[in-house]
Each structure stands twice: as C-alpha cells, then as structure tokens.
Design a protein around this motif. Structure first.
Motif, PDB file in Angstrom:
ATOM      1  N   CYS A  52       0.861  -1.181   0.000  1.00  0.00           N
ATOM      2  CA  CYS A  52       0.000   0.000   0.000  1.00  0.00           C
ATOM      3  C   CYS A  52       0.900   1.234   0.000  1.00  0.00           C
ATOM      4  CB  CYS A  52      -0.898  -0.037   1.235  1.00  0.00           C
ATOM      5  SG  CYS A  52      -1.985   1.382   1.346  1.00  0.00           S
ATOM      6  N   ARG A  76       3.727  -1.284  -7.514  1.00  0.00           N
ATOM      7  CA  ARG A  76       2.933  -0.207  -6.933  1.00  0.00           C
ATOM      8  C   ARG A  76       3.480   0.150  -5.552  1.00  0.00           C
ATOM      9  NH1 ARG A  76      -2.386   0.159  -4.502  1.00  0.00           N
ATOM     10  NH2 ARG A  76      -1.107   1.294  -3.022  1.00  0.00           N
ATOM     11  N   LYS A  81       0.001   9.464   0.658  1.00  0.00           N
ATOM     12  CA  LYS A  81      -1.129   8.596   0.997  1.00  0.00           C
ATOM     13  C   LYS A  81      -2.356   9.404   1.414  1.00  0.00           C
ATOM     14  CE  LYS A  81      -1.281   4.922   0.874  1.00  0.00           C
ATOM     15  NZ  LYS A  81      -1.573   4.096  -0.333  1.00  0.00           N
ATOM     16  N   HIS A 222      -8.442  -3.289  -2.161  1.00  0.00           N
ATOM     17  CA  HIS A 222      -9.322  -2.265  -1.590  1.00  0.00           C
ATOM     18  C   HIS A 222     -10.788  -2.668  -1.731  1.00  0.00           C
ATOM     19  CE1 HIS A 222      -5.495  -0.209  -2.040  1.00  0.00           C
ATOM     20  NE2 HIS A 222      -5.868   0.453  -0.958  1.00  0.00           N
ATOM     21  N   GLU A 248      -2.323  -5.484  -3.451  1.00  0.00           N
ATOM     22  CA  GLU A 248      -1.389  -5.103  -2.390  1.00  0.00           C
ATOM     23  C   GLU A 248      -0.712  -6.337  -1.810  1.00  0.00           C
ATOM     24  OE1 GLU A 248      -3.076  -0.737  -1.035  1.00  0.00           O
ATOM     25  OE2 GLU A 248      -3.522  -2.420   0.291  1.00  0.00           O
ATOM     26  N   ASP A 259      -2.942  -0.696   5.481  1.00  0.00           N
ATOM     27  CA  ASP A 259      -3.645  -1.768   4.755  1.00  0.00           C
ATOM     28  C   ASP A 259      -3.032  -3.167   4.890  1.00  0.00           C
ATOM     29  OD1 ASP A 259      -5.637  -0.046   4.028  1.00  0.00           O
ATOM     30  OD2 ASP A 259      -4.972   0.233   1.963  1.00  0.00           O
ATOM     31  N   GLN A 262      -5.421  -6.321   4.337  1.00  0.00           N
ATOM     32  CA  GLN A 262      -5.793  -6.725   2.982  1.00  0.00           C
ATOM     33  C   GLN A 262      -4.584  -7.092   2.126  1.00  0.00           C
ATOM     34  OE1 GLN A 262      -7.795  -3.053   2.106  1.00  0.00           O
ATOM     35  NE2 GLN A 262      -6.173  -2.283   0.799  1.00  0.00           N
TER      36      GLN A 262
HETATM   37 MN    MN Z   1      -4.008   0.738   0.247  1.00  0.00          MN
END
Ligand code: MN
Ligand code: PEP
Length: 294
Positions: A52, A76, A81, A222, A248, A259, A262
């Motif tokens: 993330c 990524r 943020k 997400h 992610e 994050d 996830q």
């Molecule tokens: Mn994220």
C-alpha cells in the motif's frame, strides 16, 4: 445511430451523450497503453503488485524482488497517501518517490504511484511511470485536468460511490485535457455490507469493456479489505475480462504501516500468479504481453 460495435447497443442506452472520448462507438479498437516493455489493454494481463505504502528501503526492495520473481510486471507503492484518518501514516512523500526510483533501478519494474494534489503532479510525474488517481480524488477535476497534460499513463480508480457514468466522465476529463493513456481501475464501491471493506463491482468491468475502448483493471485489495478472498476475486476478475490486476502485497503484512489486513504475503502472491496463468489460458489470454509481441 452509430452502433458498429456489436456489444454497444444496450450499453449505449445507459449513457449520456457526454461520453465521447472514452466511448467505444467512437473508437472501436481497444486502447493499448504502453508502460516500459509492457502493455495494458491488449491480449495480455498486466499484474501490478506492491505494498500500500512505501515504508523504507528494505521493505520496498524485498517486496519488489519477491513479486518480480513470481511474475509481477509493475510495482505499486504509495508515497503520498490519502488516509481516512489524519492520525494514520501519511506516506514518505518525496523520500518515498526516491526509494521507488531506486527500486526501479534494481528490479527494472516500472512504478505506479499516487498523486493527490495538482501541485504534486510535476514531481510525481518526474519519478513515476504511471500516475495513480485514487478513489477519493476521482472527481477532483483540477487534478484530472492536470494529469491530462502529462505525457505519462494515468491509472484512474473508481470513486467509492461513483456510478459507471461518473467514472467514465472522470476519464473523459483526462482525455479532454490531452492525455489518452488512461487505465481504469475498479476497486469496489461502498454498499451496506460490513464484512467486506467495499463490494467489488464486476458488472462494471464487463459493462465498461463493452462501452469503452479504455483498458480496465481490478484491485481486489481495496475492494475486499481482507486478504483471505483476494485470490478468488482475482480469478473472477480475469474471467470477466479485466485487462490486469493491481494487488497489495507485503512481506510482513502484520507490520505494514497501512492496509496490512488486505495485503497478501509473497507466498500468497506466488499462488495468485499460478491461478492467473491458469484462468488466462482458459480464456485465451496470456499472463502478460510485451510491446514487441504486439
Ligand atoms: Mn491501500
Ligand atoms: C491505494 O491504492 O493505496 C488506495 C489508496 O486506493 P483507493 O484510492 O482505491 O482507496
């Protein structure tokens, strides 16, 4: 009417006549966006993976090396943020961009990173290969116009309560400002369901493939907020026709600064890539495509 594309008739009834530049009726062939040696929107399926947020050198380089080894194409990682709470980690900002640049030098992976304000567009465009517009900024029209003037691809994420039409109109803003290298990203919309962070709208992916020539990818991280159902949703996304996945991944999800719940582990990412390959072959696509294969 101008219905030459066989699938556009019903979809076009749902749209306003303001959908022009993104409309498949006015551009029959898929737009294929090139990023370094890769393409998105052609026969291949592009995999964008990474944390993330960029947290430190060791974190970003270990994750990048790990996902690359399993077959990821693009890296990524957020340096700026947009956090729901002002007390949460806000990103390393320019230091994060420098770490991403270093990681690209080490791994050769092109970088996808978010830009939050119009004033940051120049600096982010200097370091990034793809500029990400986050869900929270999908209707930040000044930002859309600004990235519309950059000669780099833009990854536009769907707003949490944006209709498909609003999503396409946001892409329309970027194209109208002069940038036709737009990649759409379905990342879940807010519904009444609390067991998942959002609800992944796969109908939008199927419909947008009919309505628009732009590539569309899916972000299952997400969309769900939970790592345990990321892999099944990746399989579904590819089966429904997504042109890529943005996921992610963290080498130590429990320690992630954002994050973590996830974020899948590097081991899960390797398993995900096996599933991507299987589903891609089943539907006659390849896990990736290089420019020189077009
Ligand atoms: Mn994220
Ligand atoms: C992200 O990709 O880290 C992000 C903030 O996503 P979204 O804008 O979809 O919430």
């Amino acid at each position: 009417m101008k219905h030459n594309h066989p699938f556009s008739i019903e979809a076009s009834n749902l749209t306003s006549d303001k959908i022009v530049l993104t409309n498949r009726e006015n551009h029959h062939n898929n737009t294929i966006v090139s990023i370094g040696p890769y393409t998105i929107g052609g026969q291949g399926i592009a995999i964008i993976a990474g944390p993330c947020s960029v947290e430190n050198r060791e974190q970003i380089t270990s994750i990048a090396r790990g996902v690359k080894q399993s077959g990821a194409h693009l890296l990524r990682g957020g340096a700026y943020k947009p956090r729901t709470s002002p007390y949460d980690f806000q990103g390393l900002k320019e230091e994060g961009l420098l770490l991403l640049q270093e990681t690209r030098e080490i791994t050769g992976m092109p970088i996808v990173t978010e830009v939050i304000t119009p004033a940051q567009v120049d600096i982010v465009a200097h370091y990034a290969d793809v500029l990400q517009i986050g869900a929270r900024n999908m209707q930040n029209y000044e930002l859309l116009k600004e990235v519309g003037q950059v000669n780099k691809p833009v990854l536009l994420k769907r707003g949490i309560s944006a209709t498909i039409e609003e999503f396409l109109l946001a892409a329309e803003y970027i194209m109208h400002a002069g940038n036709d290298q737009v990649i759409l990203c379905e990342r879940g919309i807010r519904t009444f369901e609390p067991f998942t962070r959002n609800t992944l709208d796969l109908s939008a992916v199927a419909l947008i493939k009919q309505m628009s020539h732009l590539p569309i990818i899916v972000d299952p991280s997400h969309a769900t907020g939970r790592k345990d159902i990321v892999i099944p949703l990746v399989k579904a996304a590819i089966a429904v026709g997504a042109d890529g996945i943005m996921v992610e991944v963290h080498h130590q999800p429990d320690l992630a600064l954002s994050d973590g719940s996830q974020s899948i582990t590097l081991e899960m990412f390797a398993e995900m890539m096996d599933e991507v390959t299987k589903i891609a072959h089943t539907i006659g696509r390849t896990p990736h495509q290089f420019i020189n294969e077009m």
